[in-house]
Scaffold this motif. Structure first.
Motif, PDB file in Angstrom:
ATOM      1  N   ALA A  64      72.392   7.848  66.023  1.00 46.30           N
ATOM      2  CA  ALA A  64      72.886   7.867  64.629  1.00 46.30           C
ATOM      3  C   ALA A  64      74.196   7.320  64.660  1.00 46.30           C
ATOM      4  O   ALA A  64      74.291   6.471  63.318  1.00 46.30           O
ATOM      5  CB  ALA A  64      73.233   9.498  64.434  1.00 46.30           C
ATOM      6  N   VAL A  65      75.057   6.819  65.361  1.00 48.70           N
ATOM      7  CA  VAL A  65      76.494   5.834  65.104  1.00 48.70           C
ATOM      8  C   VAL A  65      76.000   4.653  64.844  1.00 48.70           C
ATOM      9  O   VAL A  65      76.264   3.804  64.107  1.00 48.70           O
ATOM     10  CB  VAL A  65      77.136   6.066  66.491  1.00 48.70           C
ATOM     11  CG1 VAL A  65      78.474   4.996  66.291  1.00 48.70           C
ATOM     12  CG2 VAL A  65      77.745   7.646  66.609  1.00 48.70           C
ATOM     13  N   HIS A  66      75.118   4.141  65.797  1.00 49.54           N
ATOM     14  CA  HIS A  66      74.470   2.581  65.658  1.00 49.54           C
ATOM     15  C   HIS A  66      73.747   2.354  64.069  1.00 49.54           C
ATOM     16  O   HIS A  66      74.148   1.705  63.624  1.00 49.54           O
ATOM     17  CB  HIS A  66      73.317   2.344  66.686  1.00 49.54           C
ATOM     18  CG  HIS A  66      74.161   2.088  67.989  1.00 49.54           C
ATOM     19  ND1 HIS A  66      73.311   1.960  69.010  1.00 49.54           N
ATOM     20  CD2 HIS A  66      75.333   2.035  68.364  1.00 49.54           C
ATOM     21  CE1 HIS A  66      73.982   1.533  70.111  1.00 49.54           C
ATOM     22  NE2 HIS A  66      75.270   1.610  69.731  1.00 49.54           N
ATOM     23  N   LEU A  67      73.096   3.554  63.878  1.00 44.86           N
ATOM     24  CA  LEU A  67      72.544   3.403  62.465  1.00 44.86           C
ATOM     25  C   LEU A  67      73.534   3.371  61.346  1.00 44.86           C
ATOM     26  O   LEU A  67      73.585   2.630  60.341  1.00 44.86           O
ATOM     27  CB  LEU A  67      71.668   4.828  62.167  1.00 44.86           C
ATOM     28  CG  LEU A  67      70.104   4.860  62.949  1.00 44.86           C
ATOM     29  CD1 LEU A  67      69.643   6.216  62.870  1.00 44.86           C
ATOM     30  CD2 LEU A  67      69.473   3.621  62.514  1.00 44.86           C
ATOM     31  N   LEU A  68      74.618   4.197  61.335  1.00 41.69           N
ATOM     32  CA  LEU A  68      75.609   4.198  60.307  1.00 41.69           C
ATOM     33  C   LEU A  68      76.462   3.109  60.373  1.00 41.69           C
ATOM     34  O   LEU A  68      76.807   2.484  59.313  1.00 41.69           O
ATOM     35  CB  LEU A  68      76.521   5.485  60.843  1.00 41.69           C
ATOM     36  CG  LEU A  68      77.889   5.523  59.846  1.00 41.69           C
ATOM     37  CD1 LEU A  68      77.387   5.898  58.529  1.00 41.69           C
ATOM     38  CD2 LEU A  68      78.836   6.680  60.467  1.00 41.69           C
ATOM     39  N   ILE A  69      76.683   2.342  61.769  1.00 41.70           N
ATOM     40  CA  ILE A  69      77.532   1.141  61.722  1.00 41.70           C
ATOM     41  C   ILE A  69      76.667   0.016  60.876  1.00 41.70           C
ATOM     42  O   ILE A  69      77.215  -0.638  60.253  1.00 41.70           O
ATOM     43  CB  ILE A  69      77.839   0.651  62.991  1.00 41.70           C
ATOM     44  CG1 ILE A  69      78.873   1.727  63.524  1.00 41.70           C
ATOM     45  CG2 ILE A  69      78.338  -0.590  63.238  1.00 41.70           C
ATOM     46  CD1 ILE A  69      79.092   1.594  65.303  1.00 41.70           C
ATOM     47  N   LEU A  70      75.300  -0.210  61.494  1.00 42.14           N
ATOM     48  CA  LEU A  70      74.476  -1.083  60.625  1.00 42.14           C
ATOM     49  C   LEU A  70      74.249  -1.052  59.138  1.00 42.14           C
ATOM     50  O   LEU A  70      74.531  -1.940  58.659  1.00 42.14           O
ATOM     51  CB  LEU A  70      73.343  -1.133  61.628  1.00 42.14           C
ATOM     52  CG  LEU A  70      73.283  -1.759  62.876  1.00 42.14           C
ATOM     53  CD1 LEU A  70      72.193  -1.505  63.915  1.00 42.14           C
ATOM     54  CD2 LEU A  70      73.671  -3.244  62.835  1.00 42.14           C
TER      55      LEU A  70
END
Length: 123
Positions: free
Chosen positions: A10-16
């Motif tokens: 979820a963190v990678h999704l949010l950052i991207l």
């Protein structure tokens, strides 16, 4: 540019999502390959797909195979990223990723790579 980002983190999704939205791109998120294929069944207007390799339900390698063997989606560039052995995945895939990069990665570098791949496809 319309971007499909596929990752179970979820963190990678949010950052991207935030990075691409800063350049006014439309971003659609999926948590695994199954969700990504469901989205692609309804909408094939994506200009780039960014996918993690190691995910539950359907990994990025299987997603790549399905995207590249479908007449509806085969022209969409697919960029894979993994914390695993990049060379292993380069050898393992029957159809190569348009790009395959290791994690940890600079998300801005991934953004620039995606832009270059999408622009190359349009030209």
């Amino acid at each position: 540019m319309k971007v499909l980002v596929v990752d179970d983190d979820a963190v990678h999704l949010l950052i991207l999502k935030k990075i691409f939205e800063k350049s006014e791109d439309e971003v659609v998120l999926a948590h695994n390959g199954v969700e990504a294929l469901e989205l692609l069944e309804r909408d094939t207007s994506f200009q780039i797909i960014l996918t993690d390799i190691m995910m539950p339900e359907m990994d990025g390698v299987e997603l790549l195979l399905k995207v590249k063997t479908s007449l509806r989606t085969m022209r969409i560039p697919v960029i894979g990223f993994t914390s695993g052995d990049v060379e292993f995945y380069r050898k393992k895939t029957q159809i190569p990723f348009d790009s395959l990069v290791p994690k940890p990665l600079d998300f801005w570098d991934l953004h620039e790579l995606a832009k270059r791949k999408a622009i190359a496809l349009m030209n």
